[in-house]
Design an enzyme around this catalytic site. Structure first.
Site, PDB file in Angstrom:
ATOM      1  N   LEU A   1       0.661  -1.347  -0.073  1.00 18.05           N
ATOM      2  CA  LEU A   1      -0.090   0.166   0.116  1.00 18.05           C
ATOM      3  C   LEU A   1       0.785   1.379   0.069  1.00 18.05           C
ATOM      4  CD1 LEU A   1      -2.793   1.409   0.375  1.00 18.05           C
ATOM      5  CD2 LEU A   1      -2.502   1.203   2.729  1.00 18.05           C
ATOM      6  N   SER A   2       1.999   1.191   0.995  1.00 15.86           N
ATOM      7  CA  SER A   2       2.694   2.669   1.057  1.00 15.86           C
ATOM      8  C   SER A   2       3.414   2.981  -0.196  1.00 15.86           C
ATOM      9  CB  SER A   2       3.633   2.485   2.258  1.00 15.86           C
ATOM     10  OG  SER A   2       2.845   2.267   3.510  1.00 15.86           O
TER      11      SER A   2
ATOM     12  N   GLU B   1       0.772   0.203  10.040  1.00 19.71           N
ATOM     13  CA  GLU B   1      -0.732   0.003  10.219  1.00 19.71           C
ATOM     14  C   GLU B   1      -1.403   1.231  10.579  1.00 19.71           C
ATOM     15  OE1 GLU B   1       0.456  -2.669   9.085  1.00 19.71           O
ATOM     16  OE2 GLU B   1      -0.359  -4.212   9.607  1.00 19.71           O
TER      17      GLU B   1
ATOM     18  N   GLN C   1      12.150   1.557  46.348  1.00 18.52           N
ATOM     19  CA  GLN C   1      10.903   1.936  45.988  1.00 18.52           C
ATOM     20  C   GLN C   1      10.525   2.747  44.541  1.00 18.52           C
ATOM     21  OE1 GLN C   1       8.753   5.414  48.135  1.00 18.52           O
ATOM     22  NE2 GLN C   1       7.305   3.850  49.067  1.00 18.52           N
TER      23      GLN C   1
ATOM     24  N   ARG D   1      -4.492  -3.786  12.551  1.00 20.24           N
ATOM     25  CA  ARG D   1      -4.439  -2.994  13.687  1.00 20.24           C
ATOM     26  C   ARG D   1      -4.328  -3.742  14.862  1.00 20.24           C
ATOM     27  NH1 ARG D   1      -7.556   2.021  10.860  1.00 20.24           N
ATOM     28  NH2 ARG D   1      -5.708   2.780   9.829  1.00 20.24           N
TER      29      ARG D   1
END
Length: 389
Positions: A135-136, A373, A289, A253
């Site tokens: 796609l890209s 995506e 902590q 996705r």
């Protein structure tokens, strides 16, 4: 907003015995077959050919495909469980798995003809070959409507010209789903998806990208010069390509959200183990902590991401509208992955900055989950659009 729209009715996060078996199998594979040699593959940007072959043999490359076409017939929850476990160890392997499952196999099974399924889906689902989703482009990343790759209608075939960029499995794939513009005047309604086979004259694999993360996955540009693709290789009716791409990406996705979740969880597990083994100022690192707070927040954010991912998978399995849920899961899980891996490096101190302890690789791998995506910005646009739909 209606409860049903959020997918909350009857939602149950308890995993079945089958789900736990898939999870355990993926975990064993990741630790026994992916972890050995992972640093070397990352350093050399070497495609994990042997490991991908094993993924196919174990059924990880066609998990959701019907057994009629050689797949595992599993649900989306099983898929995200496997993606999470594999991504904890090797995000390069999991993106190969994600593209083959979420984009290529899903698209072919959902929208392909019976001939296309028999010819392409069956070997893809069985892991005999792997696929790529194209796609890209150099000027069309997140803007899928701006396709410059053209597919000129020549009667019984299309003549394809153009360049696709950043294609996962670009060199190792045998079959590519190519999104191309047939009629520019029709804009997004003039886009088609065509099945292109490697070896077709004019179809050339371009340069390999030298990436920051997921370095063992092969990402290439693909070049098309007067490539003839028969009409029978078009998926859906003329002009269906944009809708095909958007529908397929919605499922993709979920896969990338699961990958991001796995990267974050892997970094957390390594950090928890390190904090219990390492001593600082005369006591266990975990007894400080400041470290406890970091680990507590990591565990909480990761659990929140996990619930979003599982929820999106459940909605998809129940054939609900999962567009918003998938976008939310990817947006949040990818942000958690980037944050958690950064914290993991901090917890490890100087050791976190060297390859031996793995967290620096996870940090590099995490970034891409905010980009492919659909970038995080695109996910926010999708979510906003769904809020008022």
């Amino acid at each position: 907003m209606a409860t049903a729209a959020l997918g909350l009715e009857g939602l149950n996060f308890n995993l079945s015995e089958e789900h736990r078996a898939v999870q355990e199998a993926a975990r064993d594979f990741a630790h026994n077959e992916l972890l050995p040699g992972i640093i070397e593959r990352d350093n050399e940007a070497r495609f994990p050919a042997e490991q991908v072959k094993r993924m196919g043999e174990l059924g990880f490359l066609g998990m959701m495909v019907s057994p009629d076409y050689g797949g595992g017939g599993m649900d989306t929850v099983s898929y995200v469980l496997a993606m999470e476990e594999i991504s904890k160890v090797d995000a390069s392997a999991s993106v190969i798995m994600s593209v083959n499952n979420s984009l290529v196999c899903f698209g072919l099974e959902a929208y392909g003809t019976e001939e296309q399924k028999q010819t392409y889906l069956t070997p893809l689902a069985a892991g005999e070959i792997i696929g790529a989703f194209c796609l890209s482009e150099p000027e069309a990343g997140s803007d899928a409507t701006s396709q410059t790759t053209t597919a000129e209608d020549k009667g019984d075939y299309y003549l394809v010209n153009g360049t696709k960029n950043w294609i996962t499995n670009g060199n190792s794939s045998s079959v590519c789903l190519v999104i191309a513009q047939t009629d520019r005047e029709k804009k997004h309604r003039g886009i088609n998806c065509l099945i292109a086979e490697k070896g077709t004259p004019g179809f050339v694999v371009g340069k390999k990208e030298d990436k920051m993360g997921i370095r063992a996955s092969d990402t290439h540009s693909l070049l098309f010069t007067d490539v003839k693709i028969p009409k029978k290789n078009r998926i859906g009716e003329d002009g269906f390509g944009f809708k095909f791409a958007m529908s397929t990406l919605n499922g993709g996705r979920i896969g990338i959200a699961a990958q991001a979740l796995g990267i974050a969880a892997g970094a957390y597990e390594l950090s928890l183990k390190y904090a219990q083994e390492r001593k600082s100022f005369g006591k266990q690192l975990f007894d400080h902590q400041a470290i406890q707070f970091k680990l507590a927040e990591m565990a909480t954010r990761i659990e929140a991401a996990r619930l979003l991912v599982y929820k999106a998978a459940r909605i998809k399995d129940e054939h609900g509208d999962y567009v918003q849920a998938a976008a939310m899961a990817k947006l949040f899980a990818s942000d958690v992955a980037m944050w958690a891996t950064t914290e993991a490096v901090q917890i490890h101190g100087g050791y976190g900055y060297v390859k031996e302890y793995h967290v620096e690789r996870l940090m590099r791998d995490a970034k891409i989950t905010q980009i492919y995506e659909g970038t995080s910005e695109i996910q926010k646009l999708v979510i906003a659009r769904e809020l008022i739909r």
